[in-house]
Design an enzyme around this catalytic site. Structure first.
Site, PDB file in Angstrom:
ATOM      1  CB  ALA A  10      -0.936  -0.009   1.214  1.00  0.00           C
ATOM      2  CG  ASP A  59       9.683  -8.832   1.994  1.00  0.00           C
ATOM      3  OD1 ASP A  59       8.929  -9.532   1.281  1.00  0.00           O
ATOM      4  OD2 ASP A  59      10.791  -8.412   1.621  1.00  0.00           O
ATOM      5  CE1 TYR A 152       4.852  -8.385 -12.906  1.00  0.00           C
ATOM      6  CE2 TYR A 152       4.207  -7.966 -15.179  1.00  0.00           C
ATOM      7  CZ  TYR A 152       3.999  -7.781 -13.814  1.00  0.00           C
ATOM      8  OH  TYR A 152       2.954  -7.016 -13.372  1.00  0.00           O
ATOM      9  N   GLY A 183      -3.354  -3.104 -17.709  1.00  0.00           N
ATOM     10  CA  GLY A 183      -2.260  -2.949 -18.678  1.00  0.00           C
ATOM     11  C   GLY A 183      -1.300  -1.906 -18.136  1.00  0.00           C
ATOM     12  CG  LEU A 184       1.492   0.397 -20.819  1.00  0.00           C
ATOM     13  CD1 LEU A 184       1.679   1.484 -21.866  1.00  0.00           C
ATOM     14  CD2 LEU A 184       2.810   0.050 -20.167  1.00  0.00           C
ATOM     15  CB  VAL A 185      -0.894   1.187 -14.081  1.00  0.00           C
ATOM     16  CG1 VAL A 185      -1.474   2.191 -13.091  1.00  0.00           C
ATOM     17  CG2 VAL A 185      -1.932   0.145 -14.475  1.00  0.00           C
ATOM     18  CB  THR A 187       2.810   2.741 -10.442  1.00  0.00           C
ATOM     19  OG1 THR A 187       3.403   1.604 -11.082  1.00  0.00           O
ATOM     20  CG2 THR A 187       1.301   2.686 -10.638  1.00  0.00           C
TER      21      THR A 187
HETATM   22  P1  NDP Z   1       4.646   0.134  -7.466  1.00  0.00           P
HETATM   23  O1  NDP Z   1       6.094  -0.229  -7.598  1.00  0.00           O
HETATM   24  O2  NDP Z   1       4.274   1.553  -7.504  1.00  0.00           O
HETATM   25  O3  NDP Z   1       4.061  -0.530  -6.142  1.00  0.00           O
HETATM   26  C1  NDP Z   1       4.390  -1.829  -5.764  1.00  0.00           C
HETATM   27  C2  NDP Z   1       4.025  -2.027  -4.310  1.00  0.00           C
HETATM   28  O4  NDP Z   1       4.309  -3.390  -3.945  1.00  0.00           O
HETATM   29  C3  NDP Z   1       4.864  -1.140  -3.399  1.00  0.00           C
HETATM   30  O5  NDP Z   1       4.071  -0.720  -2.332  1.00  0.00           O
HETATM   31  C4  NDP Z   1       5.945  -2.088  -2.962  1.00  0.00           C
HETATM   32  O6  NDP Z   1       6.558  -1.726  -1.768  1.00  0.00           O
HETATM   33  C5  NDP Z   1       5.147  -3.360  -2.792  1.00  0.00           C
HETATM   34  N1  NDP Z   1       6.010  -4.524  -2.690  1.00  0.00           N
HETATM   35  C6  NDP Z   1       6.870  -4.999  -3.608  1.00  0.00           C
HETATM   36  N2  NDP Z   1       7.500  -6.063  -3.124  1.00  0.00           N
HETATM   37  C7  NDP Z   1       7.018  -6.273  -1.867  1.00  0.00           C
HETATM   38  C8  NDP Z   1       7.260  -7.209  -0.867  1.00  0.00           C
HETATM   39  N3  NDP Z   1       8.156  -8.185  -1.035  1.00  0.00           N
HETATM   40  N4  NDP Z   1       6.580  -7.127   0.307  1.00  0.00           N
HETATM   41  C9  NDP Z   1       5.686  -6.140   0.489  1.00  0.00           C
HETATM   42  N5  NDP Z   1       5.408  -5.208  -0.423  1.00  0.00           N
HETATM   43  C10 NDP Z   1       6.073  -5.279  -1.588  1.00  0.00           C
HETATM   44  O7  NDP Z   1       3.941  -0.669  -8.638  1.00  0.00           O
HETATM   45  P2  NDP Z   1       2.395  -0.885  -8.984  1.00  0.00           P
HETATM   46  O8  NDP Z   1       1.534  -0.124  -8.083  1.00  0.00           O
HETATM   47  O9  NDP Z   1       2.273  -0.661 -10.423  1.00  0.00           O
HETATM   48  O10 NDP Z   1       2.264  -2.439  -8.716  1.00  0.00           O
HETATM   49  C11 NDP Z   1       1.265  -3.013  -7.883  1.00  0.00           C
HETATM   50  C12 NDP Z   1       0.807  -4.322  -8.485  1.00  0.00           C
HETATM   51  O11 NDP Z   1       0.209  -4.071  -9.750  1.00  0.00           O
HETATM   52  C13 NDP Z   1       1.930  -5.329  -8.745  1.00  0.00           C
HETATM   53  O12 NDP Z   1       1.462  -6.614  -8.381  1.00  0.00           O
HETATM   54  C14 NDP Z   1       2.132  -5.241 -10.249  1.00  0.00           C
HETATM   55  O13 NDP Z   1       2.643  -6.430 -10.778  1.00  0.00           O
HETATM   56  C15 NDP Z   1       0.710  -4.984 -10.695  1.00  0.00           C
HETATM   57  N6  NDP Z   1       0.548  -4.402 -12.009  1.00  0.00           N
HETATM   58  C16 NDP Z   1       1.143  -3.213 -12.333  1.00  0.00           C
HETATM   59  C17 NDP Z   1       0.955  -2.682 -13.600  1.00  0.00           C
HETATM   60  C18 NDP Z   1       1.629  -1.430 -14.041  1.00  0.00           C
HETATM   61  O14 NDP Z   1       1.707  -1.183 -15.272  1.00  0.00           O
HETATM   62  N7  NDP Z   1       2.103  -0.571 -13.141  1.00  0.00           N
HETATM   63  C19 NDP Z   1       0.079  -3.346 -14.561  1.00  0.00           C
HETATM   64  C20 NDP Z   1      -0.456  -4.601 -14.122  1.00  0.00           C
HETATM   65  C21 NDP Z   1      -0.252  -5.079 -12.884  1.00  0.00           C
HETATM   66  P3  NDP Z   1       8.060  -1.169  -1.723  1.00  0.00           P
HETATM   67  O15 NDP Z   1       7.889   0.306  -1.940  1.00  0.00           O
HETATM   68  O16 NDP Z   1       8.523  -1.562  -0.371  1.00  0.00           O
HETATM   69  O17 NDP Z   1       8.845  -1.807  -2.827  1.00  0.00           O
HETATM   70  C1  8X3 Z   2       2.260  -4.668 -15.784  1.00  0.00           C
HETATM   71  C2  8X3 Z   2       1.814  -4.371 -17.175  1.00  0.00           C
HETATM   72  O1  8X3 Z   2       2.418  -4.706 -19.593  1.00  0.00           O
HETATM   73  O2  8X3 Z   2       4.124  -3.787 -18.143  1.00  0.00           O
HETATM   74  O3  8X3 Z   2       1.834  -5.912 -15.376  1.00  0.00           O
HETATM   75  O4  8X3 Z   2       3.527  -6.101 -17.998  1.00  0.00           O
HETATM   76  S1  8X3 Z   2       3.035  -4.772 -18.272  1.00  0.00           S
END
Ligand code: NDP
Ligand code: 8X3
Length: 251
Positions: A10, A59, A152, A183-185, A187
């Site tokens: 979060a 973690d 991934y 898809g593409l977000v 972050t």
């Molecule tokens: P961010 O990197 O912004 O956020 C990832 C979050 O996951 C951070 O809060 C991070 O914490 C936490 N995290 C990672 N590893 C761990 C761990 N071992 N234990 C606890 N927390 C952890 O990326 P997103 O918000 O984009 O990603 C969130 C989810 O969305 C992921 O599962 C990602 O695969 C998925 N996703 C993202 C997409 C995108 O394009 N962005 C598209 C599709 C899916 P910390 O800051 O400590 O690393």
């Molecule tokens: C994150 C979206 O397309 O970068 O899951 O894999 S992509």
């Protein structure tokens, strides 16, 4: 009815957006992540807006700690209604025959085993209460592999299969399971994927208007608040100019 919602990861991106949207919806929040200071800041922000927030810094790969933190939840926080399995990451973008063993371990341990640990710890209480909702953050990457995405993509395919399996296993209860597939977000995702190469990360979102964490959080809140007989099983959410995991039309 207000829910108690536990969100993993979060501290950033989609997880943080979910925290803000569920709080705005009037829900109580258990926010987890690795960065205690960031969690504290978020708790402050949301409590100032009137939300009730508990933070737990661990973690998701650390199963013993996860067991302890969930096992030791104060009584008034033990009944979790919604679990958002969001913590996850991609590391690297290279051919499967050249990938880093370490990156593979981290992705598999976080995206698959971390999600399973949280599910295993929280769903039994939901089954007992015959009430609950698991929202897994999968990905378009889990629908089909794209170039150099190999491991991934495989972890997100696993999230789809684990969501489908869980949905079957709880079908005799009132529990719902949702797999959200963005898809593409934009972050911190690409910064993490490219190990802090911010220029390479920025290029991922060049020439296309990507989704935001809020776009995904809106769908999560919708799914969690759908009428009880409605199970939003799976949602693919793409930017308008993204056709699939590998088709992105840029200006
Ligand atoms: P961010 O990197 O912004 O956020 C990832 C979050 O996951 C951070 O809060 C991070 O914490 C936490 N995290 C990672 N590893 C761990 C761990 N071992 N234990 C606890 N927390 C952890 O990326 P997103 O918000 O984009 O990603 C969130 C989810 O969305 C992921 O599962 C990602 O695969 C998925 N996703 C993202 C997409 C995108 O394009 N962005 C598209 C599709 C899916 P910390 O800051 O400590 O690393
Ligand atoms: C994150 C979206 O397309 O970068 O899951 O894999 S992509």
């Amino acid at each position: 009815m207000n829910n108690t919602v536990l969100i993993t990861g979060a501290t950033s991106g989609i997880g943080l957006a979910c925290a803000r949207k569920f709080a705005a919806n009037g829900d109580r929040l258990i926010l987890t992540g690795r960065k205690e200071n960031v969690l504290t800041e978020i708790r402050k922000e949301l409590t100032e807006k009137g939300a009730e927030v508990l933070t737990l810094a661990f973690d998701v790969r650390d199963r013993e700690k996860a067991k302890k933190y969930i096992g030791d939840l104060p009584e008034e926080w033990q009944e979790i209604d919604v679990l958002v399995n969001n913590a996850g990451l991609a590391l690297g973008l290279e051919p499967e025959y050249e990938g880093s063993y370490e990156d593979w371990e981290t992705m598999i341990d976080t995206n698959i085993k971390g999600l399973l640990t949280m599910t295993r710890l929280i769903v039994p209480g939901m089954v007992k209460r015959n009430r609950g909702h698991i929202i897994n953050i999968g990905s378009v990457a889990g629908d089909a592999a794209y170039a150099n995405g190999n491991v991934y993509c495989a972890t997100k395919a696993a999230v789809k299969t684990l969501s489908d399996g869980l949905r079957i296993d709880v079908a005799h209860t009132a529990i719902r399971v949702t797999n959200l597939k963005p898809g593409l977000v934009e972050t911190n995702f690409s910064n993490t994927r490219f190990h802090g190469d911010t220029e390479r990360a920025a290029n991922v979102y060049k020439g296309i208007k990507p989704l935001t964490g809020d776009d995904i959080a809106d769908v999560a809140v919708y799914a969690a608040n759908a009428p009880e007989h409605v199970q939003i099983a799976e949602v693919l959410i793409l930017a308008t100019h993204q056709g699939s995991g590998s088709v992105i039309v840029r200006e």
